[in-house]
Scaffold this active site. Structure first.
Site, PDB file in Angstrom:
ATOM      1  N   HIS A 185       6.008   4.725  12.537  1.00 18.45           N
ATOM      2  CA  HIS A 185       6.061   4.618  11.068  1.00 18.45           C
ATOM      3  C   HIS A 185       7.068   5.662  10.572  1.00 18.45           C
ATOM      4  O   HIS A 185       6.726   6.830  10.407  1.00 18.45           O
ATOM      5  CB  HIS A 185       4.639   4.883  10.541  1.00 18.45           C
ATOM      6  CG  HIS A 185       4.478   4.793   9.058  1.00 18.45           C
ATOM      7  ND1 HIS A 185       3.708   3.815   8.452  1.00 18.45           N
ATOM      8  CD2 HIS A 185       4.956   5.560   8.055  1.00 18.45           C
ATOM      9  CE1 HIS A 185       3.723   3.995   7.132  1.00 18.45           C
ATOM     10  NE2 HIS A 185       4.470   5.040   6.868  1.00 18.45           N
ATOM     11  N   ARG A 210       0.837  -1.217   0.000  1.00 16.65           N
ATOM     12  CA  ARG A 210       0.000   0.000   0.000  1.00 16.65           C
ATOM     13  C   ARG A 210       0.868   1.262   0.000  1.00 16.65           C
ATOM     14  O   ARG A 210       0.992   1.940  -1.010  1.00 16.65           O
ATOM     15  CB  ARG A 210      -0.947  -0.024   1.219  1.00 16.65           C
ATOM     16  CG  ARG A 210      -2.106   0.953   1.095  1.00 16.65           C
ATOM     17  CD  ARG A 210      -1.818   2.370   1.599  1.00 16.65           C
ATOM     18  NE  ARG A 210      -1.308   2.415   2.967  1.00 16.65           N
ATOM     19  CZ  ARG A 210      -0.795   3.516   3.504  1.00 16.65           C
ATOM     20  NH1 ARG A 210      -0.722   4.636   2.803  1.00 16.65           N
ATOM     21  NH2 ARG A 210      -0.317   3.485   4.744  1.00 16.65           N
ATOM     22  N   ASP A 211       1.527   1.560   1.105  1.00 14.50           N
ATOM     23  CA  ASP A 211       2.272   2.812   1.211  1.00 14.50           C
ATOM     24  C   ASP A 211       3.475   2.831   0.264  1.00 14.50           C
ATOM     25  O   ASP A 211       3.908   3.891  -0.186  1.00 14.50           O
ATOM     26  CB  ASP A 211       2.748   3.010   2.661  1.00 14.50           C
ATOM     27  CG  ASP A 211       3.172   4.448   2.946  1.00 14.50           C
ATOM     28  OD1 ASP A 211       2.799   5.340   2.165  1.00 14.50           O
ATOM     29  OD2 ASP A 211       3.869   4.676   3.951  1.00 14.50           O
ATOM     30  N   HIS A 245      10.058   7.192   7.950  1.00 14.86           N
ATOM     31  CA  HIS A 245      10.613   7.207   6.584  1.00 14.86           C
ATOM     32  C   HIS A 245      12.091   7.544   6.704  1.00 14.86           C
ATOM     33  O   HIS A 245      12.537   8.105   7.703  1.00 14.86           O
ATOM     34  CB  HIS A 245       9.870   8.224   5.722  1.00 14.86           C
ATOM     35  CG  HIS A 245       8.534   7.724   5.253  1.00 14.86           C
ATOM     36  ND1 HIS A 245       8.156   7.702   3.933  1.00 14.86           N
ATOM     37  CD2 HIS A 245       7.494   7.185   5.942  1.00 14.86           C
ATOM     38  CE1 HIS A 245       6.932   7.196   3.828  1.00 14.86           C
ATOM     39  NE2 HIS A 245       6.498   6.882   5.022  1.00 14.86           N
ATOM     40  N   ASN A 268       9.880   4.577   2.427  1.00 15.47           N
ATOM     41  CA  ASN A 268       9.623   4.064   3.763  1.00 15.47           C
ATOM     42  C   ASN A 268      10.907   3.479   4.338  1.00 15.47           C
ATOM     43  O   ASN A 268      11.816   3.091   3.595  1.00 15.47           O
ATOM     44  CB  ASN A 268       8.597   2.927   3.684  1.00 15.47           C
ATOM     45  CG  ASN A 268       7.175   3.427   3.559  1.00 15.47           C
ATOM     46  OD1 ASN A 268       6.515   3.687   4.541  1.00 15.47           O
ATOM     47  ND2 ASN A 268       6.709   3.597   2.328  1.00 15.47           N
ATOM     48  N   CYS A 305       9.497   8.588  -4.128  1.00 16.99           N
ATOM     49  CA  CYS A 305       9.259   9.109  -5.459  1.00 16.99           C
ATOM     50  C   CYS A 305      10.537   9.816  -5.861  1.00 16.99           C
ATOM     51  O   CYS A 305      10.889  10.852  -5.301  1.00 16.99           O
ATOM     52  CB  CYS A 305       8.094  10.088  -5.416  1.00 16.99           C
ATOM     53  SG  CYS A 305       7.735  10.740  -7.038  1.00 16.99           S
TER      54      CYS A 305
END
Lengths: 301, 301
Positions: free
Chosen positions: A207, A15-16, A209, A249, A240
């Protein structure tokens, strides 16, 4: 120094990770990849998102993915849902858990959800209530908790206040996101010291990054605060490459490697994890940025 | 959690970085680059190595570099010397400090120095004694302290024993190297807990490589043990991209960024550091692997 003996890693790559990759991944490859992840020993896989394909075309096949993946016993298959409509579609495919999301930054929340933070609460409340009625557990994502690309600093008090509201709604777990990868260890330590007065740490996930390379150091701080659940994406997917400030991530393979080296259990098989990483790397046809994959890719030259 | 308020970063890029880069850097570019580093605020720069050019052709111009760089007041300009002959050449160019080196692994030491560990001591003893007579301070490098590519695990007791011998010779500082980047935070914590019984932590430096992405996490552990000196190389230089297990140094720019974000002083100007990184990146004509440079390179696309 002290840390937990066992940690739960929640794989968010499908997903992420994929929602931030420009390349399209064919349905059958997604399914094969998620099946490889199931085999690798994850207890939790966020396999897709039931959002309108206009917003995230990469995940438009969430229903088909849900229908075709092999569901392994003991694995929670979760999907992100933005609203009631998404929830219904997700429930329809018998997901185990749904995730709702909002931002700790007013501006980021408006840009992403097109609502103020205050106006977001009733929408999520309805989704959480309905999900519970359907017997689903619910995960909350709160993004930009350590910094926002528009507002900069985010107050830890605001994060605590929003988090409390989400727990009051009945979410089972809250994932606190360093969405743009700006958190530093001192900040994480300071924030966790504050949050522990208000938030149930055994229902928190972190979570991170890895924009600035600090994600594993931030995990280390969180471990010392006895947080035992971490989100990550295989290979560090999700960066990206051409967008300012965007970043991948925290890589599951780097995280698992560090934890295992430290003697912390995850239940994940590193060899099978590598297989899953190599698989999606081949599909995306570009080298994945995790350190483990860099080492592997060098060895394969 | 606690960490020091101030940290010293020793820039080893011109030596440990360039000696592992396959590309040749012209003399005038080295000089300009080192001058940029001096301007960036480092108090210590290891500018080259006085080893036989047969072994490290990349650093064959050490004498010319020493003669041409602008020596800024307050900066220690150091060079690696393998033996007495190297020392004499280095002293001849009026370096401020020399570094001697050996390995904590018998096999790695034999492969690099062609001597057993025991037979290495008298050689270094002579160099240290002569250097002291010349009024030079001496730094010791002990490599593979957290793991060896040939022997695997290295006993912390052996590291302590060798380190004590080096301090007894009169070295002013000892840099403990995770040469292949295998150290994990639990291991670093355990080792430092042991070493603090024997070694003077105010004369220790940590030298991490980032093969598995754990270098900043290892720095974080070392900071918690109140170690205040760290080696690093601008841009993460030093990775040999096609050699198995080889990897770049911990990137100075990533380290400085993390420390500054944590409120820890280094005396280094991040903008000027970026300038120095961009300069050597252009000379080497390849993207540098540090996270800071990845972000900058994306922004420049």
């Amino acid at each position: 120094m002290q840390w937990p003996e066992k940690v739960t890693i929640k794989e968010v790559g499908p997903r992420d990770g994929l929602q931030n990759e420009s390349g399209e991944v064919p349905l059958e490859d997604k399914v094969s990849w998620i099946d490889l992840l199931s085999e690798a020993g994850f207890s939790y896989i966020e396999f897709s998102s039931f959002v309108h394909p206009k917003w995230i075309p990469q995940l438009k096949d969430s229903r088909a993915v849900a229908e075709r993946i092999k569901r392994k016993r003991g694995v929670t298959y979760a999907a992100l849902v933005p609203n009631r409509r998404g929830l219904e579609a997700a429930v329809d495919t018998q997901v185990d858990e749904v995730s709702v999301f909002m931002s700790a930054s007013e501006t980021h929340n408006k840009k992403n959800i097109n609502k103020s933070i205050e106006d977001t609460f009733p929408v999520l409340e309805e989704v959480v209530r309905e999900a519970k009625l359907e017997g689903k557990s619910v995960r909350g994502y709160l993004s930009t908790v350590f910094g926002c690309p528009y507002e900069g600093n985010i107050s830890t008090e605001n994060v605590a206040r929003i988090s409390e509201r989400l727990f009051e709604m009945g979410i089972n777990e809250l994932s606190l996101g360093d969405t743009i990868g700006v958190a530093n260890p001192e900040q994480v330590d300071r924030a966790l010291n504050k949050w522990k007065q208000w938030l149930p740490f055994d229902h928190l996930a972190m979570h991170f990054h890895n924009t600035r390379g600090m994600a594993l150091a931030n995990v280390l701080v969180s471990l010392q605060h006895n947080i035992t659940t971490y989100d990550s994406a295989v290979g560090g997917l999700g960066g990206c490459p051409y967008a300012k400030g965007a970043s991948g991530n925290l890589a599951t393979d780097d995280l698992v490697h560090m934890l295992h080296q430290m003697g912390i259990e995850t239940g994940i098989d590193e060899r099978k994890l590598e297989e899953a990483a190599l698989y999606i790397q081949q599909v995306l046809n570009k080298p994945l940025p995790s350190h483990q994959m860099q080492v592997i890719n060098k060895e394969r030259v």
